[in-house]
Design an enzyme around this catalytic site. Structure first.
Site, mmCIF file in Angstrom:
data_model
loop_
_atom_site.group_PDB
_atom_site.id
_atom_site.type_symbol
_atom_site.label_atom_id
_atom_site.label_comp_id
_atom_site.label_asym_id
_atom_site.label_seq_id
_atom_site.Cartn_x
_atom_site.Cartn_y
_atom_site.Cartn_z
ATOM 1 N N ALA A 73 16.814 -9.680 -10.120
ATOM 2 C CA ALA A 73 18.015 -8.929 -10.071
ATOM 3 C C ALA A 73 18.388 -8.844 -11.628
ATOM 4 O O ALA A 73 18.124 -9.794 -12.365
ATOM 5 C CB ALA A 73 19.257 -9.351 -9.381
ATOM 6 N N GLY A 116 15.232 -11.870 -7.025
ATOM 7 C CA GLY A 116 15.087 -10.762 -6.290
ATOM 8 C C GLY A 116 13.640 -10.370 -6.460
ATOM 9 O O GLY A 116 13.395 -9.632 -5.521
ATOM 10 N N GLU A 119 11.965 -12.144 -3.942
ATOM 11 C CA GLU A 119 12.429 -11.703 -2.521
ATOM 12 C C GLU A 119 12.016 -10.386 -2.172
ATOM 13 O O GLU A 119 11.495 -10.143 -1.135
ATOM 14 C CB GLU A 119 14.063 -11.664 -2.468
ATOM 15 N N GLU A 139 17.504 -18.669 -9.404
ATOM 16 C CA GLU A 139 18.885 -18.516 -9.253
ATOM 17 C C GLU A 139 19.727 -19.828 -9.542
ATOM 18 O O GLU A 139 20.633 -19.522 -10.317
ATOM 19 C CB GLU A 139 19.291 -17.685 -7.905
#
Ligand code: DAK
Length: 265
Positions: A73, A116, A119, A139
């Site tokens: 992200a 992300g 993911e 993260e």
């Protein structure tokens, strides 16, 4: 636009290629294709458009440039977020929408698939990885934890011991290790990654779409349901396919020793 949509084939019909493969490219190479809100929004809208296009039979997602599928992200966009702004933005809903897409999705991963990005790759149905691909959930190193499925999908794919190590230390997994541990479908040479993913997509696109979607749905249930409930779900989808023209066509074509012609009905 931060997501490009292409139909890498020669013939087109109502927006999608006749051979049924669409390519979505995350297109922010200067930020290693970090998934900001705009990119996620365009990605979800692109996927939903393709999912409702009967001519689209399989989607490949890849990252632009030669360094990353997606490095996570967008940290710059996320840095000042609060639980309230996150709640108002309701970004989790976009990830749920990806999970609802029925057409098969293949991730073609070159370079970094982190946070992300990892993911997103895991939310796809299959991953074709370049030999220099790197998977990780870093993260923890920026004060948070995976928030879009990482703790669940990585653990289901790798088992608790390895997933726990990766998530608690932020360490990465090489493409070869990811292949050995079942996270990715196949590792190929870097320059062949996209063509291998498109070829796999083409193979799926040539098969009866109702059966493909029903099978995808049932395999995904293996992650989500008890064995008993999963078997029941599989049985229902199996029965349902006997209501399709494609089931009759497929079996008759076999008996008549000819190629089947799929109608998607
Ligand atoms: N966000 C924003 N920019 C990024 C980025 C990221 N995740 N990753 C890289 N960049 C940018 C860098 O800032 C740099 O930009 P400039 O400085 O040139 O402007 C450019 O991309 C090139 O990166 P580097 O200069 O850092 O390149 P290096 O080769 O030195 O290092 C690297 C590559 C991949 C090791 C490094 O960039 C890196 O560590 N990146 C961050 C990886 C990371 O921590 N990823 C996890 C992010 S957190 C949610 C859903 C999901 C998530 C959150 C919420 N909701 C539904 C609410 C997910 C969270 C995450 O993914």
């Amino acid at each position: 636009m931060t997501v490009k949509v292409d139909f890498p084939a020669t013939h087109f019909h109502s927006g999608a290629a006749v051979d049924g493969v669409a390519l979505l490219t995350l297109d922010r190479p200067e930020a290693l294709n970090a998934l900001d809100v705009q990119t996620m929004q365009e990605l979800v809208e692109g996927l939903e458009r393709l999912d409702s296009d009967a001519d689209c039979r399989c989607v490949v997602i890849t990252g632009a440039g030669d360094r990353a599928f997606a490095a996570g992200a967008d940290i710059k966009e996320m840095a000042e977020a609060t639980p309230v702004t996150l709640g108002i933005a309701n970004s989790f809903a976009r990830w749920e929408r990806i999970r609802s897409v029925r057409v098969p999705i293949i991730a073609a991963v070159r370079g970094f698939a982190l946070g992300g990005g990892c993911e997103l790759a895991m939310a796809c149905d299959m991953i074709i990885a370049s030999d220099d691909a790197v998977f990780g959930q870093p993260e923890i190193k920026i004060g948070v934890m995976p928030g879009a499925g990482g703790t669940q999908r990585l653990t289901r794919a790798l088992g608790k011991a390895k997933a726990m190590e990766m998530i608690l230390t932020g360490s990465n997994l090489s493409a070869r290790e990811a292949e050995a541990r079942g996270l990715v479908t196949r590792v190929v040479a870097r320059e062949e990654t996209l063509s291998a993913a498109l070829a796999l997509a083409g193979e799926i696109a040539a098969l009866p779409p109702l059966a493909v979607r029903a099978a995808k749905e049932a395999v995904n249930r293996a992650y989500e349901l008890s064995l008993e409930a999963g078997l029941e779900f599989e049985r229902r989808n199996f029965f349902l396919l006997f209501a399709s023209d494609d089931q009759k066509e497929g079996m008759r074509a076999f008996i008549e020793k000819r190629r089947p012609e799929w109608k998607g009905r």
